[in-house]
Design a protein around this motif. Sequence first.
Motif, PDB file in Angstrom:
ATOM      1  N   PHE A   1       0.809  -1.215   0.000  1.00 59.73           N
ATOM      2  CA  PHE A   1       0.000   0.000   0.000  1.00 59.73           C
ATOM      3  C   PHE A   1       0.848   1.274   0.000  1.00 59.73           C
ATOM      4  N   ASP A   2       2.169   1.106  -0.012  1.00 57.22           N
ATOM      5  CA  ASP A   2       3.018   2.301  -0.027  1.00 57.22           C
ATOM      6  C   ASP A   2       3.453   2.665  -1.448  1.00 57.22           C
ATOM      7  N   ARG A   3       2.882   1.986  -2.454  1.00 57.86           N
ATOM      8  CA  ARG A   3       3.273   2.293  -3.838  1.00 57.86           C
ATOM      9  C   ARG A   3       2.076   2.111  -4.759  1.00 57.86           C
ATOM     10  N   ASN A   4       2.155   2.731  -5.929  1.00 60.47           N
ATOM     11  CA  ASN A   4       0.995   2.713  -6.806  1.00 60.47           C
ATOM     12  C   ASN A   4       0.841   1.361  -7.513  1.00 60.47           C
ATOM     13  N   ALA A   5      -0.232   1.258  -8.286  1.00 63.06           N
ATOM     14  CA  ALA A   5      -0.580  -0.015  -8.923  1.00 63.06           C
ATOM     15  C   ALA A   5       0.556  -0.513  -9.809  1.00 63.06           C
TER      16      ALA A   5
ATOM     17  N   ASP B   1       3.763   0.114  -9.680  1.00 63.56           N
ATOM     18  CA  ASP B   1       4.923  -0.350  -8.904  1.00 63.56           C
ATOM     19  C   ASP B   1       4.652  -1.693  -8.233  1.00 63.56           C
ATOM     20  N   ASN B   2       3.385  -1.939  -7.866  1.00 63.82           N
ATOM     21  CA  ASN B   2       3.031  -3.250  -7.324  1.00 63.82           C
ATOM     22  C   ASN B   2       3.278  -4.341  -8.355  1.00 63.82           C
ATOM     23  N   VAL B   3       2.902  -4.057  -9.597  1.00 57.68           N
ATOM     24  CA  VAL B   3       3.053  -5.067 -10.647  1.00 57.68           C
ATOM     25  C   VAL B   3       4.526  -5.215 -11.047  1.00 57.68           C
TER      26      VAL B   3
ATOM     27  N   ARG C   1       6.075  -4.412 -19.731  1.00 57.10           N
ATOM     28  CA  ARG C   1       5.339  -5.639 -19.408  1.00 57.10           C
ATOM     29  C   ARG C   1       4.318  -5.426 -18.308  1.00 57.10           C
ATOM     30  N   ALA C   2       4.666  -4.575 -17.333  1.00 51.57           N
ATOM     31  CA  ALA C   2       3.720  -4.301 -16.249  1.00 51.57           C
ATOM     32  C   ALA C   2       2.485  -3.588 -16.794  1.00 51.57           C
TER      33      ALA C   2
ATOM     34  N   MET D   1      -3.053   4.581  -6.087  1.00 48.24           N
ATOM     35  CA  MET D   1      -2.582   3.803  -4.946  1.00 48.24           C
ATOM     36  C   MET D   1      -3.634   2.728  -4.650  1.00 48.24           C
ATOM     37  N   PRO D   2      -3.210   1.567  -4.134  1.00 52.95           N
ATOM     38  CA  PRO D   2      -4.165   0.474  -3.896  1.00 52.95           C
ATOM     39  C   PRO D   2      -5.360   0.871  -3.030  1.00 52.95           C
TER      40      PRO D   2
END
Lengths: 217, 299
Positions: free
Chosen positions: A92-96, A98-100, A117-118, A134-135
Amino acid sequence: MIVASDLGKRYPGGFEALAGVSFTIEAGRMVFITGHSGAGKTTLIKLVASIERPTAGSLVVNGQNLAALRRSVIPYVRRHIGMVFQDQKLLFDRNALDNVLLPLQITGLGRRESVRRAQAALDKVGLLARAKAMPVALSGGEQQRLAIARAVVNRPALLVADEPTGNLDADSADEVLELFAEFNRVGVTVILATHEPRRIERYRPQLLVLDHGRLAA
Amino acid sequence: MTAWLHQHRAALGRALRRLLQTPFVTLLSLLVIGIALTLPATGYVLLSGLGEVSRNVSGSPQISVFMAVDASRKEVAEIEGRLRRAAPDAWRFVPKEDALKRLQASEGMAEIVAALPRNPLPDAFVVEPANAAPEALEVLRKELAGWPKVAHVQLDSAWVKRLDAFLRLGRLALWVLAGIFSVGLVAATFNIIRLQVMAQAAEIEVARMIGATDAFIRRPFYYYGTLQGALGGLLGAAFAAGIVALLRGPAGELAALYGGSFALPGPDGGVVAALAGAGALLGWIGARLSVGLSLRRID
């Protein structure tokens, strides 16, 4: 693709979550693991995803017996399996986006190729427009789709999900199920655990029904 | 190979981002490390400044041979002859009249000298021995003291020896101090990294489950500890330079009072690099210990 024989898992303290489980899953199948709460679905999912190790029997995935892996090899096995967690485990400290990106950073792919690719993975789950969100700003269904994007960004041949529709309303749940079916249609083996096997017949899945840690059907 | 490089660059980037994301915490950590390194660094710079002084002076030890006040010209000439035969490196005669004149030239002494009924100073020889080894000097001093009508022999290098002994003691104390502060620095880094690992437990857990190796998880923390230590070392060097700059004025004045000049040098490039390097090494050690222990707890 996956062969379990006499598979068992006993947790420290003596609780036996799985015992004597044997099954075969052909590559490219869509498989549902069902059963009552506490039947051992999550345990079986974790064993297949090599997050936990069997304490009895053997579990061969992609030709590798997960029961006999050296600890140092496990990370590399996990990279070939797309895993969607019951609680999604988004950061939850990074956007979608960056999660991928996280799985690609782990494999050491270059930044530009990773982003490409993300973005493709986000596009596939219908979240490309929300890449910078953000999530917390995403709905439950969107969060689940984001978790799926992260699981498929490494293009695994096996996709494993634990109760992916558990906390979703009916429409979102259908969307998510349809998403898994789409990946299955392009050849990905999909294994889903669910305690509410509604509306899954149309996917003509292979069913593994667990009852108190044993295979019932 | 490329993947490995990408991973290192990414880890370094993550470490830098973590340092910048919490500027206040970073500043405080750097202060702790910088201050821990300041004391040994300042001590080192001061001691090497003093060491420079002793090295310059001890290059030419001198022996002053004072004749008895009532020594006659003939007796002085006898000593002169003996000195010539003993053949030291160099020697010169300082007649008592010259010594008196020099004393008169000193500030505030003119009136006192004028008030004296007669010259109280003796004739003297200043000898620069050929062999400057402390033992040889001592032998020569004893020999000179035994010559007739020689009242007193002063080994002018005695204070240099004292300074040297003091410097040796100082250096030892400095190493002990540096050792203690190094342990402190490792402990500080240990704690900072432990908090970092705790704060990122969620990310570590997820990364592990989707295939991160131990090395991948540890790397950013190692970079973090190393960077933090190196920056702290540079801060320590800056502090030391500041302290030395503050001391330079008073030290010069003090030296002037003793009739000398003494320019205190600040930390040079080598010292700055050594401080940054030591900080980096200690930071890395702290991070290594901390990550090893903290991750075992998360497992």
